[in-house]
Design a protein around this motif. Structure first.
Motif, PDB file in Angstrom:
ATOM      1  N   ARG A  77      88.527  21.436  41.077  1.00  0.00           N
ATOM      2  CA  ARG A  77      87.696  22.537  41.591  1.00  0.00           C
ATOM      3  C   ARG A  77      88.212  23.037  42.937  1.00  0.00           C
ATOM      4  NH1 ARG A  77      83.019  21.009  43.013  1.00  0.00           N
ATOM      5  NH2 ARG A  77      83.015  18.796  42.470  1.00  0.00           N
ATOM      6  N   GLN A  78      88.651  22.104  43.798  1.00  0.00           N
ATOM      7  CA  GLN A  78      89.198  22.508  45.091  1.00  0.00           C
ATOM      8  C   GLN A  78      90.474  23.325  44.910  1.00  0.00           C
ATOM      9  OE1 GLN A  78      89.595  18.668  46.938  1.00  0.00           O
ATOM     10  NE2 GLN A  78      87.460  18.602  47.614  1.00  0.00           N
ATOM     11  N   CYS A  80      91.287  25.122  42.327  1.00  0.00           N
ATOM     12  CA  CYS A  80      90.887  26.413  41.765  1.00  0.00           C
ATOM     13  C   CYS A  80      90.353  27.339  42.851  1.00  0.00           C
ATOM     14  CB  CYS A  80      89.839  26.185  40.684  1.00  0.00           C
ATOM     15  SG  CYS A  80      89.333  27.674  39.799  1.00  0.00           S
ATOM     16  N   GLU A  81      89.459  26.818  43.677  1.00  0.00           N
ATOM     17  CA  GLU A  81      88.847  27.640  44.734  1.00  0.00           C
ATOM     18  C   GLU A  81      89.893  28.159  45.712  1.00  0.00           C
ATOM     19  OE1 GLU A  81      86.001  24.989  46.406  1.00  0.00           O
ATOM     20  OE2 GLU A  81      84.705  25.014  44.625  1.00  0.00           O
ATOM     21  N   ALA A  85      91.059  32.050  46.142  1.00  0.00           N
ATOM     22  CA  ALA A  85      90.853  32.672  47.449  1.00  0.00           C
ATOM     23  C   ALA A  85      92.154  33.273  47.967  1.00  0.00           C
ATOM     24  CB  ALA A  85      90.309  31.647  48.438  1.00  0.00           C
ATOM     25  N   VAL A  97      83.316  31.136  37.590  1.00  0.00           N
ATOM     26  CA  VAL A  97      84.269  30.067  37.305  1.00  0.00           C
ATOM     27  C   VAL A  97      83.510  29.032  36.488  1.00  0.00           C
ATOM     28  CG1 VAL A  97      85.699  28.242  38.277  1.00  0.00           C
ATOM     29  CG2 VAL A  97      85.617  30.498  39.378  1.00  0.00           C
TER      30      VAL A  97
END
Length: 202
Positions: A77-78, A80-81, A85, A97
């Protein structure tokens, strides 16, 4: 880190859409040389840099996503974020997402949290490789490759294929031991086929 499968040329499908895959950046377990598997660990500073580089690559290629799917685990998740960004690659800010547990990392059972080198010494090189990479073996209380293959294939058919049929572009952010069996599936190969190791990271 960024890999693509243009389904128009893939052996599995013949759809006009395209799917991109990102394996998460370096995690704290990678840095410490231990098995993570289902342990929920964070990215390292270098892992965050890798995620930014993946985002920059997406931006450079001018890719825009209609849908994004990610493992529920923090390192994915990190990644992806950070990548999103950096790239600003969503076609619309309203696109969610979506988390799917079927693309979470393989369970390494009782090996989770254990040092890789010590396990190699305890099991021997052949025993270690058989336990990790053979389709018919698994760490105690862990998953076999065929089990991961099954859930990854189910995810792809149910969630990704409909987008590809509509000619859409999709991003999937997950893990090494999901991407390897999924690559076999997309090549119309069974889970018993030899796997290509993307990286020696667990």
């Amino acid at each position: 880190m960024l890999q693509t499968n243009n389904s128009a040329s893939a052996s599995k499908d013949d759809y006009p859409g395209r799917v991109y895959f990102i394996r998460h950046g370096e995690s704290t377990s990678n840095e410490r040389n231990i098995f993570a598997g289902v342990l929920d660990v964070d990215l390292t500073a270098f892992g965050r840099l890798q995620a930014r580089r993946a985002g920059a690559d997406i931006k450079k290629k001018g890719i825009k996503f209609d849908a994004v799917y990610v493992s529920h685990m923090r390192r994915a998740r990190q990644t992806c974020e950070i990548a999103l960004a950096e790239s600003q690659a969503m076609k619309s800010p309203d696109i969610p997402v979506e988390i799917d547990h079927r693309i979470s990392e393989k369970s390494f059972g009782i090996f989770a949290g254990r040092n890789l080198n010590l396990l190699r010494l305890a099991l021997g090189y052949e025993g270690f490789e058989e336990m990790l990479h053979s389709h018919n073996e698994a760490p105690p209380a862990g998953e076999k490759i065929a089990q991961v293959y099954g859930r990854a294939a189910s995810f792809y058919d149910e969630r990704i294929v409909p987008h590809l049929q509509r000619g859409e572009t999709v991003l999937v952010v997950c893990h090494q031991y999901v991407l390897e069996p999924l690559a076999l599936y997309l090549s119309d190969l069974p889970p018993t086929s030899p796997q290509t190791n993307f990286q020696e990271t667990y």
